[in-house]
Each structure stands twice: as C-alpha cells, then as structure tokens.
Motif scaffolding. Structure first.
Motif, PDB file in Angstrom:
ATOM      1  N   ILE A 264      -0.740   0.697  10.250  1.00 44.10           N
ATOM      2  CA  ILE A 264      -0.701   0.261   9.424  1.00 44.10           C
ATOM      3  C   ILE A 264       0.046  -0.629   8.802  1.00 44.10           C
ATOM      4  O   ILE A 264       1.511  -0.113   8.745  1.00 44.10           O
ATOM      5  N   GLN A 265       0.765  -2.407   9.054  1.00 47.69           N
ATOM      6  CA  GLN A 265       1.715  -2.615   8.597  1.00 47.69           C
ATOM      7  C   GLN A 265       1.890  -2.443   7.141  1.00 47.69           C
ATOM      8  O   GLN A 265       2.050  -3.748   6.684  1.00 47.69           O
ATOM      9  N   ASP A 266       2.346  -1.579   6.382  1.00 45.09           N
ATOM     10  CA  ASP A 266       2.345  -1.621   5.046  1.00 45.09           C
ATOM     11  C   ASP A 266       3.897  -1.424   4.491  1.00 45.09           C
ATOM     12  O   ASP A 266       3.558  -1.320   3.604  1.00 45.09           O
ATOM     13  N   ARG A 325      -1.743   2.784  -9.540  1.00 45.80           N
ATOM     14  CA  ARG A 325      -1.510   2.402  -8.139  1.00 45.80           C
ATOM     15  C   ARG A 325      -0.019   2.479  -7.048  1.00 45.80           C
ATOM     16  O   ARG A 325       0.671   1.442  -7.535  1.00 45.80           O
ATOM     17  N   VAL A 326      -0.167   3.010  -6.507  1.00 46.59           N
ATOM     18  CA  VAL A 326       1.004   2.546  -5.071  1.00 46.59           C
ATOM     19  C   VAL A 326       0.637   1.326  -4.303  1.00 46.59           C
ATOM     20  O   VAL A 326       1.439   1.013  -4.136  1.00 46.59           O
ATOM     21  N   HIS A 327      -0.232   1.233  -4.429  1.00 40.29           N
ATOM     22  CA  HIS A 327      -0.726   0.356  -3.108  1.00 40.29           C
ATOM     23  C   HIS A 327      -1.440  -0.102  -4.113  1.00 40.29           C
ATOM     24  O   HIS A 327      -2.750   0.319  -4.673  1.00 40.29           O
ATOM     25  N   GLU A 328      -2.554  -2.049  -3.749  1.00 41.48           N
ATOM     26  CA  GLU A 328      -3.301  -2.403  -4.432  1.00 41.48           C
ATOM     27  C   GLU A 328      -4.674  -2.027  -4.154  1.00 41.48           C
ATOM     28  O   GLU A 328      -5.527  -1.752  -5.129  1.00 41.48           O
ATOM     29  N   LYS A 329      -4.460  -1.756  -2.911  1.00 42.83           N
ATOM     30  CA  LYS A 329      -5.721  -1.312  -2.824  1.00 42.83           C
ATOM     31  C   LYS A 329      -6.017  -0.229  -2.785  1.00 42.83           C
ATOM     32  O   LYS A 329      -7.431   0.695  -2.629  1.00 42.83           O
ATOM     33  N   GLY A 330      -5.273   1.103  -3.097  1.00 46.13           N
ATOM     34  CA  GLY A 330      -5.151   2.142  -4.299  1.00 46.13           C
ATOM     35  C   GLY A 330      -4.585   3.022  -3.947  1.00 46.13           C
ATOM     36  O   GLY A 330      -3.963   3.029  -2.770  1.00 46.13           O
ATOM     37  N   ASN A 331      -5.285   3.964  -3.397  1.00 46.02           N
ATOM     38  CA  ASN A 331      -4.273   5.201  -3.202  1.00 46.02           C
ATOM     39  C   ASN A 331      -4.894   6.010  -2.065  1.00 46.02           C
ATOM     40  O   ASN A 331      -3.991   6.787  -1.749  1.00 46.02           O
TER      41      ASN A 331
END
Ligand code: FES
Ligand code: FES
Lengths: 947, 293
Positions: A264-266, A325-331
């Motif tokens: 995943i390119q995160d 939340r670490v990422h917008e989509k959640g943890n």
C-alpha cells in the motif's frame, strides 16, 4: 606556540600495511574515515560508528583498536594493519596468498554477509599475534566486541582454532567436518566454499558505502523526530546559506508520486507543510551538500515547527473506539481471519481448556551494514541506483514513480549486502538519493548512520497474542482459538502479510480439528513494522509453544510426546485447510532432537538440575517445534526469472535479480547451474541484482529463493544444456544421446569439444549460447479458500538447555539441539551458517534484545542500547539436517532462512520454566522479573548457605 | 561541525599544562577518548577546539611500585592494568574491574584516568579504586595535589577536576600487606545499555578468623560511587562467620539508597542482588586475604 613540541599538528605520518603516508590533518577526522575515504581502504567497515560493533577493527602497533572512534591524528607515528594488509605477496606479481585466518574463515563457512568479517579477522589476528595457541575461551574474550548479526560465531571460533593450528604447524588449514546431504549429487548437496568468500575476507567486496564517484554529493535527511503532528512550517533559509549546500528539497519539489510502499503506498516520501507526521522517522526535507559534514550542518539548521497531535502507541489502544486516527481511513490495516471446523464444538469435546496471553516487543534487524544508496544520473537522462536491496525490481519501480519517469529510465544495481533479514525490503534512501541526483545532476550518496537506521526501517511487529486451547485427556488437540494484535507502526509496509503469516501459523505445526484465529493488524505512531526473518511466525510460535508445554503439564504428559502426537504429517490438514501432500519431516525432527537431548541430558531432561558446587545455578531443558511456509503463497503469483550463458572463455554466467543478504544464494545458484551442466562450480559465475542485466528474481523474502529462483536457474541451465546439445548434434550430425558434458567440455561421440570451442562455434553460426527461463511456482490459494495456501513448508524442532541463577534471575543458554527439515541440503556449508545464525538470533530475541518505544519515541536508538548477542552468548549447537524432499523444489529443497530461528525462543522460555518454575509470557526474558517470581514461589536459596 | 579543530601530543606534563592554558578554548584533555569522543559525537557534549592528548607523556604511563604505594598512571591503557601482575597482586579489585571494561579493543585504548574523569557512578575501574582507598594525583599550572578518590566525584558524569586547568596524573594505591586482599564483581542486565546494574569492590584485612578492617564500594548506589561505611564499621573486629555476614546484609537496606532506573533495574532488585553480590565478593576477598605469600 609551545616550545619543544614534536610537530605542529598539521600533518599525519602513518604507516599503513607497510606503506608510509604523509597526509595533511583534517580536524575531527577519525582513523576509519582516513583509511576508507582518503586511502580507499574500504575493507575496514563502519557498522555503528559508536564503538559498539567492532566492524572497524584494525591493528595499531600490534593492538586491535576500533578505528571509528580513534582520532586519525592519534595514529601519528604508528603502524596500522588493515584487512587489506593481511594477505602476503605470492610468487607471481599480482598473486596474493591469503592469511590462514582468511582461508579458514572461507573454508569453515564463517563468512555470511561478510560485513563484520574484516573486523572479526583483525580482532582474531590481534589475538594470534600474541597467542598462537588460543582456546575457545581466549577467542570469546578477544572477540567479545565483534558483533556478527548473521550469527556465525561458532564457525568463527572453529575457523580461528583451525587457523591457529595452521600457523603453529606450518601446514595448510584443515578443512571442517560438515556432513553432506544424504542424497548428494555430483555438486549439489556437497561442500563447496561460497564464491563471494574471498572478496569478503580480503576486504574487496563492495558494499554501497564503499563507492565513490567524481563530483559525488552527500545527502542527509531532516526527520521529524516527533511521532505525531502536523507540519506547520519549514524554514530553510539558514540551511540554504551554508556554503557547500547544493540542494534542499521538500514535499513541494516532488516530481512524481508522493508516497511509497511495498503493498500500500501510504508512506510519504516527504511530509509537507500542512501534512501529517505519523512517526518520528518521517522525512521532512532532504539535503545534498559537498560533504557529509556540511549536509549534517544544514540538516541541523533547518527549522520545522509542528502542531503536535496525540500519540497512538500500542495496537490495542489503536483499536479503541475513541483512539486518535493515524490514517484517515482509521487504524485498522487488516482484520485477518482463520476458520477451520466448529470452534465451539471443538472446545465442548475437550477435557482440558487452557487460556493465556503473550506479549512480544518490537525487534530490530540490526544488520551490521547500515542502509546506503548512491544515485547517479547518466548523461542520457537515466538514473542508476547502487544499493544493497532485497527487492531490486521493486526499488526500480518505486524510484521511477517518485521521479515521474518510466521504469526503464531507472537501473538498480545491487551492491553486496551487509545483512538484511527482511529489513532491506522497503525503500530506505533510494528515492531520496535519486531525487537529489535528479535535481543536482550529480551523483549523490545517502548513508544512514546507525541512529537513523534504527529509527527508520520497519521492525518486527510487536504483538499481543491470546491463546485458548482445548485438548482431550489422551493429548489430542481439539480446538485452538487465538486472538492477535500486531503493531504495524505508522505505515503498512508488509504488515498485512506478516500478520497473516502470524495468524495462519498461530495454531502451531499441529493438526487441530477446530481453529479460529482473529488478528488485528493496527496502525500506531511507532516506527513501521514489516518483514523480519520468521515473518510473524516467530511471535505466534512463542505463544503456541508455550501453551503446548502448559498443556503437557496439565495432562501430566511428556512435552515431546504431546507434540509428537499432534504433529503435522503427510496427509494432515493445516489450519487453513491445506492437505500436506509430501515433505512434512516434523516427526523426524522431533525424534532426532529428542534422542540427542536424552543422550546429553539424561532420561529426565526436563527436571531441574543443580550445578555441582553452585546450587544457586539450576539447569534444565526446554523443547519447541515450528513450521514455516516457503514462498509468498496466499494466491500471490510467485515467479522468478534466470538467465544462463556460456561465454567464449568456456565459463558460464548465471543472472538473476535476487538478493544475496549473506544467506549464500550465489553459492546455491552456482551449484545448481554446475550440477545441471556437469561442471565444477568454479566455472560458473553468478551475477545478481542488476535490473538492466538480470531478469527479475522476485523479492528475497519468505525463504523462497532456493526454491523459486533455484528452480529458475535449474531449468535455465538445463535448457542451455539442451540448447548446446541440440546445436552440437546438428553441427556434428550425431544423435543427441551420444553427447554429454564433462568438466570444461562436451563429449560428442568420440570427440571432445571444449566449451570455448562450442561457444565460438555457436556464436559464429549466429546461435547465442544463452537461455532465459521464468519459473512459476505452483499456484496457491488465498486465505479463506481451502486448498494449498503455500506450496511447501519447512519444519523444525529444537531443544535448549539453560542455566538460571536463582539469586539474580540471570539466564544463560548452554546448549541448543536443532533439527530442520529443509527438503534437501543444496549447500550444506551455507545451511550450517543459516542454522547457527538463526539460533543466535533466537537467543537474542529471547534474552538480550528489545526495541523500546515510549509514546512513539524510540528509546533504543543506538547500538549501545539495543544489544544483539555476541560471541559470549554462543552456546554449543548440535544440528541435524532432515531431508524430506518436496516434489517441486530443486532436488527436493525448500526454504531454510526463517525456520531456523522460530523454535529457539519458546524452547528457551520452556527451559526456564523447567529449571525454576517460572512461566515467561512476555519477551524478552527479564531477569529481575524471573527473580521476583522465584521469590514468590518461596524456594529461594540465600547465598550465605555457601559460606 | 568537526568534533575538534586541533589535536596535540605534548610529551611532558609541562607542555600539556601550557597547551591547556594557552590553546584556543574550549580545550580538553584526552586520554583514551573512548567516552569523551562518543559524548561529543552524540551531542551530549559540545565540540571542542583543542584536544590535548596526554597518552604520550611518560609520567602518565608509569605503572610501578613507588615507595609504599602502587602508582598507576592516568594514561595507562586499561588492558595493561587488567593484565599487570603488580596490579593483580596489590590491587586485585582494580585488575578485575578493568578486565570487564568494554571489549578488548576498547581496553587497548581506554585509560583509567578517563574512566575516573568520566565520573560515572558505576564505572568498573573506579569502584575498585574506591575500595582500595586510592589517592588521585592531580597537577595544575601552580601545584600538584593528592585527592582522596571519592572527592573526585560531584555527581553523575561530573568530576571535581577543573576542566581547563587540572590534569589527572595517576593514582596511588596503598601496597598490599599480609592479611589483606580485594575483589570485584558486577551484575549486568542483558538488554539495554551495557552498564552494570550493580558493581561492587571489597577490600579486607583479616587476622586469623577476624575481620580487622574492610572497605566496601558499591555503584551505582547514588549519584556518586559510595562506601558502605555503616557496614564497614559494623564488620570491623567481627569474626568471619555466617551470622556476621547475615547481619551485615541486614544493614544494607538502610545503608544504600538504590534508585529505580527505567529499562534497567528497580531499587528493590538492586538491593536483592547487592546482598548476593556482597556475599560473593566478600567471600572471595576473605579467601584471598588468607593466602600465604
Ligand atoms: S563501526 Fe566502529 S565499532 Fe562499530
Ligand atoms: S557475516 Fe557477520 S554480520 Fe554478516
């Protein structure tokens, strides 16, 4: 200034390897820098630059010293010997005769990645200068500060003993006794020294930091150093004014992709103003300057302000409803599920049910070579990246995307790698170096210092694993339920895959009718977690193997017997519904280890035994088993390409972009090609990891190279043999059956045609003597669909004897017995290194290592704080190789690299229980806690009893 | 920023003192440099302008019996001390402590002067010197003076040496007499920083089965190395037996105020192992004190 001074401090006069140098003094320069960068003697390695690892050891006036922390000026007037000065001149002008130590290190398989080796050899040399009859104890004392993460200590000891003997007797170094494969062929399965051994013992192997190019700039990375926040402002004005700074780039300057990532390119290449910092190692700006020192100064002068945000510091907290939340989509990165049978019914059928929870910390790979990338722009606009990488083709595409160019515009050239263990799969400095090179049109080197290395590359997942297991009174496992939390840190890396492996293996190498496993791979603000030898299975094996011992106790059954009863065998169905068709040698591993354990430890190995004359020291044994998949599996296409070519000089070259991390892949591929072409290995060269020249061998991970790339080479070599035979048959008009290969030639009927001639003939007739083969491993099924999730599994059993000090809680590993089912031992000498190295790493994970992070801040941020096992932790290791061939593997071989480490940790903790009655649920073993628990049990001796 | 700008090798103390006062500041004395250079490199200490390397000054490299004491020069490499028959005889605790400092490469370079000047409360070399009741010989431009070893410590990492002024010349250790001996031991934790969680040196004088005098040094039991004076006083004149030792152990909780350091050890654990260590170290020293020679 001062009367009577010997000299004024302007010059350094030193003698290095017999040559006098008169050099201007550079303020602040350490001896290692002078040797490496001014004299080009790059055999002296820098592993830590903080006097901890010993890689930089040289001799100064006959004494071993650490050149990384020794001022160059201080060597004024001294004689220095480096690894380059050990070999002596031979009879012919260019000939060098290796020192017995160098010979012995190669012969005994003490060389793996090679990065620590110059230091090891120099320390040993320092010992032998004064003592040519050392004992193993002398060697441990003298090499205490020379760390080898490949864990070759036992081979190192054997090599030094053999070299000392050769020096004393004046005879050649005696070869080691290493058993060959049971069904050895002409080449594979026999003892061969590794092709890269000589370069590694002479200091001529080239690692990325050994490269220099004209006009090369040095890069540094400004890192956030806060675990969570928003970048409010980046002020470059002071840094830009520093003379010698050539370019500073921030997120605004990114020409292509903004993120990287293996799956995943995160993972942001640079975090820009207004963007989110998710972990302390996040990059905010990159600098290229004329020297590293200037770049460092600029880095320190860049001012960044942050809006600090709350920190998510563990995976259980991360899953809480109200967690930040670490990422917008959640943890949640992934909820992974394994279901087999009916779990409730399974527990209903059980007579005994036990439940417990286990905790493992993050671990650091601690390869001795820190990450280094050199990017070099070419006049035609292409970009070359020199790097020691586990996945060169992935580097290529990730760099190309970041530069905004097509893949073909980037060429990744693999350098010798000083250890990887999974920690060199993700992007480290490749993209940053390339961006700066693209901007400045000059070569750029980005070398991580140890501190940066520890902060940035993904770690082993910290886990919390709850196990509930049900068993019938006769010891038959009925149900196993596990719940896992994995801390994948700030970015995905290979987190999902690692935790999938942890989950699917969480019921152990046993046939259990009802299995239910749930895993939550969670994002946190900790450094990212990703691949690390054992790939999640190490963690779950600790949990399940600890539970097996508890079960045995509850049942009143022998722990070995319980394992044997439930062990996977041919015909068993795994937790993911795979029927094992062949190559399941776990029973034999258990039998071998058990027999040896009882031979050494007596009929009752699991009882505590006091050490004679020291009743506070108690010894006992522990047992554990494991299995580990070979290859990517889970439905991922797993393939590798290889090329084999016959050269006009009668040699062969094998080409594939697969990585040698120290595990000995070149030797394996060389031997396979030699075997197929019936040539001696010396006739076969192996070229690895150059995306322009070598076909994609896929990632060097998941213990897959011997199997997948090994097969590719095998079929490519075989095809080349057929191609040549076909050609000869036509050319000499003779039936192919009457043609066969012998060393250096083909026998064609009654004629003997040299390989040189064959190459010449073929080229002249326009037939190029080269074949390419892409091998596709057997198809696998995704998790959740029954069928083969993996195409092969390796199995292992280990028994460990520990000694616990009942007065201090200290634990020491005395002996390890290990048996590994590897299908077929292609390269027994390299295999031994892998096995012993795996055991050492396991000892480290159990007893010495822990990567501590507190509220997102890395506590163990230097080598001095993260301790990997040294030679003094080395136990006696008894190893058995079990060979249950897997039908598709080359000669039956399957993976080796990971299985070797997995049982060590639980075998140690189980042994501790047998010695002092303390159950370890949390890694690493804490001696203070052990003492605390011993005291609770009430049987505490007081040392005054010995008075 | 380079770690230093100028590096000098004076060959006499006079030159060294002159350099120290006349060179561009900050100027620092360097011996082995194993601690100092890392401190600068890792930012715990600011870079300096001048480094004055004292390892080539003969006076600081002496290791010999001088009158009624053993002199150990401040620049004598640790490995020489660990291996020296003289030190092993007169100051066994020091030899044992030194043999455990770092690894061989470090011991080839590091010096006892550096170990003491770095002023860590649990330095393996220092603790032995404390139990042996060493005096430090210090020189400055005006004068030279003798200072009891414990007075050199002000706090963790803080020595009472005057930075741009003093040079540590060496240590005077009283010679061993019949009935005297010493011993050193430590306990490590395998994870985290490689510093002892506890180390201890004991010096004993015995007469027959009586403990006439003893000195006990323990680190880290406070910001500085310490002597266990209460226990020393208690032991003086007592017979050597199990009761004596048990009673001495009972005094430990009130004698030491151990600290809890995160990731290293709790105070309670330190106290526990201190008791064990004491029995071990004290017994070894006692045995040695009974040796014939
Ligand atoms: S590089 Fe010098 S000790 Fe590690
Ligand atoms: S061979 Fe020692 S670190 Fe790799």
């Amino acid at each position: 200034m001062v009367e009577g001074m010997n000299f004024n401090g302007q010059w350094i006069d030193i003698n290095v390897n017999g040559i006098d140098y008169h050099l201007p003094e550079i303020p602040g320069e350490m001896l290692s820098d002078l040797l490496r960068y001014r004299l080009g003697l790059t055999g002296t390695k820098i592993g830590c630059n903080e006097a901890e690892c010993g890689a930089c050891t040289v001799l100064l006036n006959g004494k071993a010293i650490l050149s990384c922390s020794f001022p160059a000026k201080r060597a004024h007037g001294c004689e220095i010997i480096t690894i380059e000065g050990l070999a002596s001149p031979g009879e012919k002008p260019d000939e060098r005769i290796l020192h017995p130590l160098q010979q012995a290190f190669v012969l005994y398989g003490a060389v793996q990645c090679g990065f620590c080796i110059p230091g090891q050899i120099m320390a040993a040399y320092g010992l032998l200068v004064n003592n040519n009859h050392p004992t193993a104890e002398d060697i441990r004392y003298a090499l205490k500060d020379n760390l080898c993460r490949c864990g070759g200590y036992t081979a190192i000891i054997r090599a030094i003993l053999a070299a000392a003997k050769a020096i004393r007797t004046g005879k050649p170094v005696e070869p080691p006794e290493v058993p060959e494969a049971v069904k050895a062929h002409e080449v594979v399965g026999r003892i061969h020294i590794r092709p890269d051994g000589i370069q590694k013992v002479t200091g001529t192997a080239r690692y990325a930091d050994d490269l220099t190019f004209d006009g090369m700039l040095h890069a540094r990375v400004k890192r956030a150093m806060i675990p969570s926040g928003i970048v409010m402002d980046i002020n470059l004005s002071k840094a830009e004014k520093i003379p010698g700074v050539v370019a500073i780039l921030t997120a605004e300057d990114l020409p292509g992709e903004k993120n990287h990532g293996l799956v995943i390119q995160d993972w942001p290449i640079l975090v820009g103003v207004g963007e989110r910092v998710r972990t302390a190692g996040d990059a905010v700006a990159i600098i290229a300057a004329e020297t590293r020192e200037i770049a460092t100064r600029a880095m320190n002068e860049i001012e960044v302000s942050y809006h600090v945000l709350p920190v998510v510091s563990d995976p259980v907290q991360a899953r809480a409803e109200d967690a930040p939340r670490v990422h917008e989509k959640g943890n949640l990165l992934k909820h992974i599920k394994v279901r087999k049978g009916d779990i409730n019914e399974g527990f209903l059928k059980a007579d005994i049910i036990l439940e417990d929870t286990f905790y493992t910390p993050m671990y650091e790979h601690a390869f001795i070579e820190p990450e280094c990338s050199v990017a070099k722009p070419l006049p035609d606009g292409r970009m070359e990246i020199y790097v020691g990488s586990q996945i060169p083709y992935s580097d290529r595409s990730q760099v190309a995307r970041a530069l905004g160019v097509p893949d073909e515009q980037v060429r990744v050239i693999g350098m010798t790698i000083g250890g990887g263990f999974g920690g060199k799969e993700d992007i480290a400095g490749q993209i940053h170096a390339a961006l700066l090179a693209q901007r400045t049109r000059r070569p750029v080197k980005l070398l991580f210092d140890r501190h940066e290395s520890m902060l940035v590359h993904p770690k082993r997942h910290a886990t919390q694993i709850k196990v509930k297991v049900g068993v019938r009174r006769d010891g038959t496992l009925m149900a196993m339920q596990t719940e896992l939390y994995g801390d994948t840190g700030a970015y995905a890396s290979l987190g999902e895959k690692v935790m999938t492996r942890a989950t699917t293996h969480s019921s152990g190498p046993y046939e259990v009718p009802s299995v239910r496993a749930d895993c939550y791979a969670m994002y946190t603000n900790n450094p990212p977690a990703g691949a690390f030898r054992g790939f999640g299975v190490l963690q779950s094996a600790f949990a399940v193997e600890s539970m097996m011992d508890r079960l045995a106790e509850a049942l009143g059954m022998d722990p070995v017997e319980l394992r044997r009863k439930n062990a996977l065998r041919v015909g068993s169905v795994t937790s993911t519904g795979q029927v094992l068709k062949d190559s399941a040698g776990l029973q034999e591993c258990i039998d071998k280890v058990e027999a040896e354990m009882r031979r050494i430890g007596g009929s009752d190995p699991f009882s505590p035994k006091m050490v004679d004359g020291a009743p506070h020291l108690v010894r006992s044994w522990g047992f554990a088993t494991a299995y580990k998949n070979t290859g990517l599996g889970g439905g991922a296409p797993d393939k590798a390409g290889a090329q084999v070519e016959l050269y006009p000089d009668g040699t062969f070259e094998v080409r594939t972009a697969s990585a040698e991390l120290g595990q000995g892949l070149p030797a394996v591929l060389q031997m396979i090609a030699s075997q197929e072409l019936m040539q001696s290995p010396q006739r076969v060269r192996v070229l690895l990891s150059d995306t322009d020249l070598t076909p994609d061998g896929g990632p060097t991970t998941a213990s897959r190279q011997t199997y997948v790339t090994g097969n590719a080479v095998r079929y490519a070599a075989h095809a080349l043999g057929e191609l040549i035979i076909g050609f000869l048959s036509e050319h000499y008009d003779i039936s192919p059956e009457r043609i066969r290969f012998e060393e250096g030639l083909a026998v064609v009927g009654d004629e003997r045609v040299t390989l040189e001639k064959i190459a010449d003939l073929m080229i002249r007739e326009g037939r190029s003597p080269v074949t390419t083969y892409t091998y596709y491993a057997p198809e696998t099924r995704p998790l959740g669909e029954d069928g083969d999730m993996h195409f092969a599994y390796s199995f292992a059993a280990q028994a460990v004897e520990v000694e616990v000090n009942r007065l201090t809680g200290e634990v020491r590993v005395i002996r390890v017995i290990t048996a590994n089912d590897v299908g077929f031992a292609v390269n027994p000498l390299g295999l031994q290194g892998q096995i012993e190295g795996g055991v050492m790493m396991g000892i480290g994970h159990a007893l010495t290592e822990a990567f501590w992070v507190e509220e997102g801040k890395v506590v163990t941020d230097r080598f001095s704080k993260y301790r990997i096992p040294s030679i003094i932790h080395t136990p006696e290791i008894h190893s058995f190789v079990v060979e249950h061939p897997t039908s598709e593997g080359p000669y039956g071989a399957k993976g080796v690299g990971e299985i070797v480490i997995i049982p060590t940790v639980p075998a140690i903790t189980n042994a501790i229980y047998h010695a002092v009655g303390v159950r370890v649920n949390r890694l690493p073993v804490d001696q203070e806690w052990i003492l605390h628990e011993i005291k609770k049990s009430g049987v505490v001796p007081d040392k005054t009893i010995f008075l | 920023m380079s770690l230093w700008k100028e590096y000098y090798f004076p060959s006499t103390l006079k030159q060294a003192l002159q350099l120290l006062s006349e060179s561009p500041q900050p100027a620092r004395i360097i011996a082995g440099g194993t601690d100092l250079l890392l401190d600068i490199q890792q930012g715990r200490q600011a870079p300096v302008h001048t480094l004055i390397d004292v390892t080539r000054i003969q006076e600081l490299n002496r290791l010999e019996v001088d009158g009624d004491y053993l002199f150990v020069g401040a620049a004598v490499p640790i490995h020489c001390i660990a291996d020296s028959p003289l030190v092993k005889f007169h100051a066994r605790a020091l030899a044992e402590g030194c043999s455990m400092i770092g690894g061989p490469q470090v011991r080839n370079v590091a010096t006892l002067g550096g170990n003491v000047a770095h002023a860590l409360p649990a330095a393996d070399g220092t603790i032995g010197l404390v139990a042996l009741d060493a005096l430090a010989e210090i020189i400055d431009a005006e004068d030279s003076r003798l200072v009891p070893i414990l007075d050199l410590f002000q706090g963790p990492g803080r020595s009472s040496l005057m930075l741009g002024k003093d040079i540590l010349v060496g240590f005077r250790i009283p010679l061993r007499h019949f009935g005297q001996a010493s011993s050193f031991q430590r306990i490590m934790r395998p994870q985290g920083v490689a510093l002892p969680i506890l180390n201890m040196a004991v010096w004993i004088e015995r007469e027959g089965t009586t403990i006439t005098q003893t000195r006990i040094a323990v680190g880290p039991s406070g910001p500085k190395p310490q002597r266990a004076s209460t226990i020393e006083t208690f032991l003086a004149g007592k017979p050597w037996n199990r009761e004596t030792i048990s009673e001495a152990i009972q005094l430990m909780r009130q004698t030491f105020s151990f600290r809890t350091s995160p990731y290293r050890a709790t105070a309670e654990y330190r106290l526990q192992v201190c008791k064990q260590l004491f029995v071990e170290v004290f017994s070894v020293a006692w045995e040695r004190a009974g040796e014939e020679w």
